[in-house]
Design an enzyme around this catalytic site. Structure first.
Site, PDB file in Angstrom:
ATOM      1  N   GLU A  98       0.839  -1.206   0.000  1.00 36.94           N
ATOM      2  CA  GLU A  98       0.000   0.000   0.000  1.00 36.94           C
ATOM      3  C   GLU A  98       0.870   1.251   0.000  1.00 36.94           C
ATOM      4  OE1 GLU A  98      -2.437   1.646  -0.575  1.00 36.94           O
ATOM      5  OE2 GLU A  98      -4.234   1.010   0.469  1.00 36.94           O
ATOM      6  N   ASP A  99       0.323   2.346  -0.487  1.00 41.72           N
ATOM      7  CA  ASP A  99       1.080   3.598  -0.485  1.00 41.72           C
ATOM      8  C   ASP A  99       1.043   4.279   0.879  1.00 41.72           C
ATOM      9  OD1 ASP A  99      -1.640   4.189  -0.668  1.00 41.72           O
ATOM     10  OD2 ASP A  99      -1.451   5.572  -2.355  1.00 41.72           O
ATOM     11  N   ASP A 102      -4.041   6.039   6.237  1.00 43.81           N
ATOM     12  CA  ASP A 102      -4.476   7.309   6.812  1.00 43.81           C
ATOM     13  C   ASP A 102      -5.514   6.988   7.897  1.00 43.81           C
ATOM     14  OD1 ASP A 102      -4.809  10.078   6.987  1.00 43.81           O
ATOM     15  OD2 ASP A 102      -6.191  10.198   5.316  1.00 43.81           O
ATOM     16  N   PHE A 151      -1.195  16.503   3.683  1.00 41.45           N
ATOM     17  CA  PHE A 151      -1.536  15.810   2.441  1.00 41.45           C
ATOM     18  C   PHE A 151      -0.319  15.768   1.516  1.00 41.45           C
ATOM     19  CE2 PHE A 151      -3.427  14.997  -1.680  1.00 41.45           C
ATOM     20  CZ  PHE A 151      -4.276  13.943  -1.365  1.00 41.45           C
ATOM     21  N   ARG A 164       1.841  11.955  -9.526  1.00 41.64           N
ATOM     22  CA  ARG A 164       2.299  10.583  -9.269  1.00 41.64           C
ATOM     23  C   ARG A 164       3.724  10.365  -9.754  1.00 41.64           C
ATOM     24  NH1 ARG A 164      -2.197   7.503  -7.722  1.00 41.64           N
ATOM     25  NH2 ARG A 164      -4.158   7.962  -8.765  1.00 41.64           N
TER      26      ARG A 164
HETATM   27  P1  5GP Z   1      -7.567   5.707   4.406  1.00 43.43           P
HETATM   28  O1  5GP Z   1      -8.705   4.843   3.990  1.00 43.43           O
HETATM   29  O2  5GP Z   1      -6.533   4.991   5.246  1.00 43.43           O
HETATM   30  O3  5GP Z   1      -8.066   6.969   5.079  1.00 43.43           O
HETATM   31  O4  5GP Z   1      -6.892   6.253   3.098  1.00 43.43           O
HETATM   32  C1  5GP Z   1      -6.069   5.469   2.335  1.00 43.43           C
HETATM   33  C2  5GP Z   1      -5.945   5.987   0.936  1.00 43.43           C
HETATM   34  O5  5GP Z   1      -6.204   7.386   0.879  1.00 43.43           O
HETATM   35  C3  5GP Z   1      -4.539   5.803   0.431  1.00 43.43           C
HETATM   36  O6  5GP Z   1      -4.376   4.564  -0.215  1.00 43.43           O
HETATM   37  C4  5GP Z   1      -4.383   6.979  -0.511  1.00 43.43           C
HETATM   38  O7  5GP Z   1      -4.856   6.640  -1.783  1.00 43.43           O
HETATM   39  C5  5GP Z   1      -5.269   8.045   0.082  1.00 43.43           C
HETATM   40  N1  5GP Z   1      -4.505   9.000   0.927  1.00 43.43           N
HETATM   41  C6  5GP Z   1      -4.496   9.109   2.268  1.00 43.43           C
HETATM   42  N2  5GP Z   1      -3.680  10.099   2.684  1.00 43.43           N
HETATM   43  C7  5GP Z   1      -3.157  10.627   1.562  1.00 43.43           C
HETATM   44  C8  5GP Z   1      -2.214  11.696   1.306  1.00 43.43           C
HETATM   45  O8  5GP Z   1      -1.658  12.366   2.192  1.00 43.43           O
HETATM   46  N3  5GP Z   1      -1.933  11.927  -0.002  1.00 43.43           N
HETATM   47  C9  5GP Z   1      -2.487  11.215  -1.022  1.00 43.43           C
HETATM   48  N4  5GP Z   1      -2.120  11.559  -2.256  1.00 43.43           N
HETATM   49  N5  5GP Z   1      -3.365  10.234  -0.822  1.00 43.43           N
HETATM   50  C10 5GP Z   1      -3.689   9.928   0.449  1.00 43.43           C
END
Ligand code: 5GP
Length: 179
Positions: A98-99, A102, A151, A164
């Site tokens: 995963e990237d 959050d 972010f 990206r």
């Molecule tokens: P979560 O469901 O954990 O809140 O969010 C996960 C997804 O939200 C990540 O896979 C990513 O695609 C996106 N995301 C969360 N934080 C960031 C951020 O700081 N920058 C970007 N570009 N995407 C984020």
């Protein structure tokens, strides 16, 4: 493009070094196991490409494309599978790549979904973690960097599908996503 960034958070060199460390750790842990690395598209594309090249043991790769954010900056918790895995993961050792984690909502959904397919084991490698924002209880097994609640874009991560291709990770100026 750099004009849209507040600052660079992680340089290309810092990322490369940490990804190599993670690769070494993962290689040790999966010796002799049938490992399938699952890249979560699109954000984990660069991480996956670099990480797997730091893992010299045999493995297979697969991809899953999901969408959670749409055009905003907050997770809705509603995850849509756009492209599913090609192969069965039953009785195999699965590593989700995963990237960023959050709120954890996306990962929670993915874990539940993949767990129901009866893998031998299921672990998570994430490049970035924002622990301050966690809304559900998910723990990552391999974590590149814990970062503050900002972010970020670059190295696969986007805002509105842009940025990206940046080879580093930077903090996006808030005026870009609030305007
Ligand atoms: P979560 O469901 O954990 O809140 O969010 C996960 C997804 O939200 C990540 O896979 C990513 O695609 C996106 N995301 C969360 N934080 C960031 C951020 O700081 N920058 C970007 N570009 N995407 C984020």
């Amino acid at each position: 493009m750099h004009d849209d960034l507040l600052k660079i958070l992680l340089t290309k060199e810092q990322i490369q070094k940490r990804v190599a460390e993670l690769g070494a750790e993962i290689s040790q842990d999966y010796v002799g196991k049938d490992l399938v690395a699952v890249c979560i598209l699109k954000g984990a594309m660069h991480f996956m490409a670099d990480l797997t090249r730091e893992i010299p043991i045999p493995l297979t790769i697969d991809f899953m494309a999901i969408s959670s954010y749409g055009a905003g900056t907050k997770s809705s918790g509603v995850v849509r599978i756009i492209q599913d895995l090609d192969a069965s993961i039953s009785h195999r050792h699965v590593l989700i790549v995963e990237d960023i984690v959050d709120s954890g909502l996306t990962l929670k959904y993915l874990m539940d979904n993949l767990e129901s397919r009866r893998p031998a084991s299921l672990k998570i490698a994430t490049l970035l973690d924002k622990p301050a924002r966690r809304a559900v209880n998910v723990t990552t097994d391999y974590n590149g960097f814990s970062i503050p609640d900002e972010f970020v874009v670059g190295y696969g991560l986007d805002y509105n599908e842009k940025y990206r291709n940046l080879p580093f990770i930077g903090v996006l100026k808030p005026e870009i996503y609030t305007k």
